[in-house]
Design an enzyme around this catalytic site. Structure first.
Site, short mmCIF file in Angstrom:
data_model
loop_
_atom_site.label_atom_id
_atom_site.label_comp_id
_atom_site.label_asym_id
_atom_site.label_seq_id
_atom_site.Cartn_x
_atom_site.Cartn_y
_atom_site.Cartn_z
N SER A 1 1.70 -7.56 -0.19
CA SER A 1 2.54 -8.44 0.64
C SER A 1 1.91 -9.80 0.87
CB SER A 1 2.88 -7.76 1.97
OG SER A 1 1.77 -7.70 2.82
N THR B 1 1.59 -4.10 4.48
CA THR B 1 1.47 -4.32 5.93
C THR B 1 0.92 -5.69 6.29
OG1 THR B 1 -0.74 -3.31 5.94
CG2 THR B 1 1.14 -1.86 6.41
N THR C 1 0.81 -1.21 0.00
CA THR C 1 0.00 0.00 0.00
C THR C 1 0.85 1.26 0.00
OG1 THR C 1 -1.84 -1.10 1.07
CG2 THR C 1 -1.70 1.27 1.40
N1 ASP Z 1 -2.69 -5.38 0.94
C1 ASP Z 1 -1.63 -4.57 1.37
C2 ASP Z 1 -0.34 -5.36 1.42
O1 ASP Z 1 -0.06 -5.97 2.41
C3 ASP Z 1 -1.90 -3.95 2.67
C4 ASP Z 1 -0.92 -2.89 3.00
O2 ASP Z 1 0.14 -2.78 2.44
O3 ASP Z 1 -1.23 -2.10 3.92
O4 ASP Z 1 0.38 -5.35 0.47
#
Ligand code: ASP
Length: 335
Positions: free
Chosen positions: A65, A99, A16
């Site tokens: 991720s 995240t 993100t």
């Molecule tokens: N879907 C995202 C990821 O983990 C969530 C984020 O980055 O906050 O790539």
């Protein structure tokens, strides 16, 4: 002036923090566009970085991720080592990361990185295009922490929302809040406030760069699966994991740390057959006690205060050292 600034490598993996939505209120569907900024583009959105460090962009991945797993952990470790070894002036490393699995990558690196410079993971809860995007400040603070001499010897760190947490202890605890990364049992190590980076505590468990796990030459890590416990859970998932070749199993147990009765029988059978079984709790905080009756007599090890996903990573690495439960019990007591 830049000659006197610390040199910090920033390795991009996507997430993100580099996500691009359709407009400023696209706060949850941006991932479907598949648009991510490359790490140098992300760095360019924060020109203030040039005031605090000479930032060296390193492209690795551009993915959410959820797509990052053990094969990527091994590659990323290699990139960190190669980047630092190629340039002795590098004073720290920042990894930008989604995240969702950030805490897993951070803990893997916490157990395997062999270079002494600080390694800091950062992410964001809002995409770069959003109103109130948090990624720019998180990246800036990650670079400030990586450049801080006080960050040496702290193990791998996670920096979001101005807070510095230890990789071992931190977890994503909320789906959308900016203060999602919390070390529930132990609290943050310090903060990155406007005036300075401040540490108040230091982790005692063994961490990078002084760990016994040397995975540099490995093509893959041993398979370890997590078995969630819930009311009425039967043996099917345990047996499927063993059939798939798991060398270790982590029970994400009913708090305070127990599989369902049917799972317990299947896990005991697996342990008898040489699969290493670690008991954790699905509660998200608190120790699992190494109880004689509940665990040792059943042939299970205790995850201590590691969440199931962290216990899985430590067990994967422990299995690269030994399959002897006594050795692995010692490892769970030290890391
Ligand atoms: N879907 C995202 C990821 O983990 C969530 C984020 O980055 O906050 O790539």
């Amino acid at each position: 002036m830049s000659a006197t600034l610390p040199k910090i490598a920033v390795i991009g993996t996507g997430g993100t923090i580099s996500g691009v939505g359709s407009d400023r209120l696209d706060l949850y569907e941006y991932g479907t566009s598949g648009r991510f900024m490359h790490v140098e583009e992300l760095i360019a959105t924060v020109p203030e970085l040039a005031r605090i460090a000479t930032v060296v962009p390193v492209r690795y991945l551009n993915v959410g991720s959820g797509s990052i797993g053990p094969a990527n952990w091994l590659e990323l470790l290699g990139i960190i080592h190669a980047t630092v070894e190629a340039d002795p002036a590098i004073a720290g490393v920042v990894v930008t990361h989604g995240t969702a699995t950030l805490e897993e990558t951070a803990y893997f690196l916490n157990l395997t990185v062999k270079v002494a410079v600080p390694v800091v993971l950062v992410g964001a809860m809002r995409p770069s295009s959003a109103l109130g995007a948090d990624g720019g400040m998180n990246l800036l603070n990650g670079v400030r922490v990586a450049a801080s001499p006080a960050a040496r010897g702290m193990g791998v760190l996670v920096v979001l929302n101005d807070e510095i947490n230890a990789a071992r202890d931190v977890a994503k605890t909320s789906n959308y809040r900016l203060n999602t990364f919390v070390s529930r049992d132990f609290g943050m190590l310090g903060s990155a406030d406007g005036d300075q980076v401040t540490f108040y505590r230091k982790p005692l468990r063994r961490a990078a760069p002084d760990t016994e796990f040397d995975v540099a030459g490995l093509a893959a890590l041993p398979r370890v699966d997590i078995i969630l416990a819930y009311g009425g859970a039967d043996a099917v998932l345990v047996e499927a994991a063993v059939a798939a070749g798991a060398l270790g199993l982590v029970s994400a147990g009913l708090p305070s740390g127990a599989p369902s009765p049917e799972q317990k029988l299947a896990l005991q059978a697996a342990a008898k057959a040489g699969v290493v079984v670690v008991q954790s709790s699905r509660s998200g905080s608190g120790r699992v006690i190494d109880s004689k009756v509940a665990l040792r007599d059943a042939g299970f090890l205790a995850a201590d205060s590691l969440t199931p996903q962290k216990a899985r990573i430590l067990l994967m690495l422990a299995l690269t050292v030994s399959r002897d439960p006594a050795v692995i019990r010692r490892i769970f007591a030290e890391y």
